[in-house]
Write a protein that holds these residues in place. Structure first.
Motif, PDB file in Angstrom:
ATOM      1  N   UNK A  10       0.908  -1.189   0.101  1.00 11.11           N
ATOM      2  CA  UNK A  10      -0.013   0.067  -0.069  1.00 11.11           C
ATOM      3  C   UNK A  10       0.975   1.285  -0.109  1.00 11.11           C
ATOM      4  N   UNK A  11       0.564   2.275  -0.664  1.00 10.25           N
ATOM      5  CA  UNK A  11       1.421   3.322  -0.806  1.00 10.25           C
ATOM      6  C   UNK A  11       1.376   4.009   0.607  1.00 10.25           C
ATOM      7  N   UNK A  12       2.346   4.977   0.999  1.00 12.30           N
ATOM      8  CA  UNK A  12       2.585   5.502   2.237  1.00 12.30           C
ATOM      9  C   UNK A  12       1.277   6.580   2.561  1.00 12.30           C
ATOM     10  N   UNK A  13       0.967   6.486   3.592  1.00  7.60           N
ATOM     11  CA  UNK A  13      -0.363   7.350   4.164  1.00  7.60           C
ATOM     12  C   UNK A  13       0.264   8.647   4.798  1.00  7.60           C
ATOM     13  N   UNK A  14       0.190   9.754   3.891  1.00  3.63           N
ATOM     14  CA  UNK A  14       0.866  11.105   3.971  1.00  3.63           C
ATOM     15  C   UNK A  14       0.024  12.038   4.666  1.00  3.63           C
ATOM     16  N   UNK A  15      -1.391  11.754   4.385  1.00  5.41           N
ATOM     17  CA  UNK A  15      -2.354  12.860   4.696  1.00  5.41           C
ATOM     18  C   UNK A  15      -3.589  12.348   5.766  1.00  5.41           C
ATOM     19  N   UNK A  16      -4.034  13.100   6.531  1.00  7.31           N
ATOM     20  CA  UNK A  16      -5.061  12.800   7.516  1.00  7.31           C
ATOM     21  C   UNK A  16      -6.248  13.932   7.518  1.00  7.31           C
ATOM     22  N   UNK A  17      -7.374  13.428   7.768  1.00 11.31           N
ATOM     23  CA  UNK A  17      -8.515  14.530   7.930  1.00 11.31           C
ATOM     24  C   UNK A  17      -8.943  14.327   9.283  1.00 11.31           C
ATOM     25  N   UNK A  18      -9.266  15.503   9.793  1.00 10.64           N
ATOM     26  CA  UNK A  18      -9.545  15.752  11.131  1.00 10.64           C
ATOM     27  C   UNK A  18     -11.079  16.610  11.155  1.00 10.64           C
ATOM     28  N   UNK A  19     -12.307  15.713  11.298  1.00 14.49           N
ATOM     29  CA  UNK A  19     -13.561  16.429  11.091  1.00 14.49           C
ATOM     30  C   UNK A  19     -13.857  17.467  12.428  1.00 14.49           C
ATOM     31  N   UNK A  20     -13.873  18.674  12.277  1.00  9.09           N
ATOM     32  CA  UNK A  20     -13.682  19.484  13.513  1.00  9.09           C
ATOM     33  C   UNK A  20     -15.058  20.290  13.384  1.00  9.09           C
ATOM     34  N   UNK A  21     -15.931  20.197  12.639  1.00  7.57           N
ATOM     35  CA  UNK A  21     -17.097  21.093  12.361  1.00  7.57           C
ATOM     36  C   UNK A  21     -18.203  20.973  13.327  1.00  7.57           C
ATOM     37  N   UNK A  22     -18.424  19.911  14.235  1.00  8.16           N
ATOM     38  CA  UNK A  22     -19.379  19.594  15.215  1.00  8.16           C
ATOM     39  C   UNK A  22     -19.878  20.585  15.991  1.00  8.16           C
ATOM     40  N   UNK A  23     -21.100  20.767  16.511  1.00 10.33           N
ATOM     41  CA  UNK A  23     -21.367  21.863  17.576  1.00 10.33           C
ATOM     42  C   UNK A  23     -21.167  21.650  18.960  1.00 10.33           C
ATOM     43  N   UNK A  24     -20.903  20.473  19.259  1.00 14.29           N
ATOM     44  CA  UNK A  24     -20.476  20.070  20.802  1.00 14.29           C
ATOM     45  C   UNK A  24     -21.573  20.299  21.826  1.00 14.29           C
ATOM     46  N   UNK A  25     -22.930  20.030  21.404  1.00 18.26           N
ATOM     47  CA  UNK A  25     -23.837  20.332  22.021  1.00 18.26           C
ATOM     48  C   UNK A  25     -24.106  19.627  23.431  1.00 18.26           C
ATOM     49  N   UNK A  26     -23.052  18.485  23.274  1.00 17.16           N
ATOM     50  CA  UNK A  26     -23.408  17.737  24.811  1.00 17.16           C
ATOM     51  C   UNK A  26     -22.305  18.365  25.832  1.00 17.16           C
ATOM     52  N   UNK A  27     -21.715  19.233  25.469  1.00 13.02           N
ATOM     53  CA  UNK A  27     -20.728  20.013  26.539  1.00 13.02           C
ATOM     54  C   UNK A  27     -21.415  21.676  26.472  1.00 13.02           C
TER      55      UNK A  27
END
Length: 293
Positions: free
Chosen positions: A1-18
């Motif tokens: 498998x090719x090298x894993x160079x990139x990563x996605x971080x989904x940070x758009x959530x509202x965080x209503x539980x906090x």
């Protein structure tokens, strides 16, 4: 498998539980001991060799961009006060110039949609996806274990991190069916979202770490909305599994669901107990608190 160079971080959530803590502060910036939650997850990715960090943000998330940027006024003040260790810490945490990218998820259409929003930044190569709600405490980190397992497969494949959960809680998770082993990974025969205990193919639940092939973007582009009126990543993975192999990795380490209050508090205690400068005092405080219970 090719090298894993990139990563996605989904940070758009509202965080209503906090709420109300997250009314003015993104949940990803809540501190676990003295580091924001998102910093812990980025540290894990960096330790796994990730070179490009892609954040899918939303409204009122600009503080995350500021966190991963230089703050000249603070640096000048620390330098004038001779705070060399603090300066070194700030410098170490910064991504290299040009290695962090930010894109907007303008509508709250689910995790699958958030991943799709990063398609142009990822391009046509495999990538990692790390959910910032989940911390995994272990060295080497969860993603490093997954990348090692991917390298041993010697084929283009998708990998998801899994862990055992009590049978009476499988209805809260996406659960996988277990096929033949290949190295430390195993073939996934099923992915069932929140099954009844009697119908669950195992007690191995999908945790918030993935290695995905770029064809997932082609599926997501045509994906119709699913549960909650959102574009579900699990639905896209099920569709992709018809043409590409999926493997599971039962990782070493303990995970913390920091999207819940108990998980977040447990992470703070566990990470503090791991610190040489805090563990003894933390144990004393915990014993004092529990003494009257």
């Amino acid at each position: 498998m090719p090298k894993i160079r990139k990563a996605i971080f989904p940070v758009a959530g509202l965080g209503t539980r906090f709420l109300p803590a997250t009314k003015a502060m993104p949940k990803e910036m809540l501190p676990v001991v003295d580091r924001p939650l998102i910093q812990h997850v980025v540290d894990e990715a960096r330790g796994a060799g990730i070179e490009h960090f892609i954040f899918v943000t939303g409204r009122n998330k600009s503080v995350i961009e500021d966190h991963f940027d230089r703050q000249f006024e603070l640096e000048v003040t620390l330098n004038e006060r001779g705070k060399k260790n603090d300066l070194a810490l700030l410098s170490h945490d910064l991504p290299e110039a040009g290695s962090a990218s930010f894109t907007r998820q303008q509508s709250p259409l689910g995790l699958g949609h958030a991943v799709w929003c990063a398609r142009e930044l990822v391009g046509r190569e495999p990538f990692a996806l790390l959910l910032p709600d989940v911390l995994v405490q272990h060295d080497p980190g969860c993603l490093a274990q997954m990348i090692a397992a991917a390298g041993a497969l010697e084929e283009r494949a998708n990998i998801v991190a899994v862990e055992e959960v009590p049978k009476d809680r499988v209805h809260m998770y996406g659960v996988v069916g277990v096929g033949p082993s290949k190295g430390k990974a195993f073939g996934i025969t099923q992915m069932v979202e929140k099954p009844k205990a009697a119908d669950a193919p195992s007690n191995l639940a999908i945790t918030g770490r993935y290695i995905l092939q770029p064809e997932i973007f082609d599926v997501l582009e045509k994906q119709s909305t699913g549960a909650g009126g959102e574009i579900q990543l699990t639905d896209a993975m099920l569709a992709l599994a018809k043409s590409q192999p999926f493997y599971g990795l039962k990782f070493e380490g303990r995970s913390f669901d920091c999207g819940s209050k108990i998980g977040f508090l447990a992470a703070n205690m566990s990470y503090a107990l791991e610190r040489d400068d805090l563990s003894a005092a933390m144990r004393e405080e915990m014993q004092r608190l529990m003494g009257g219970k």
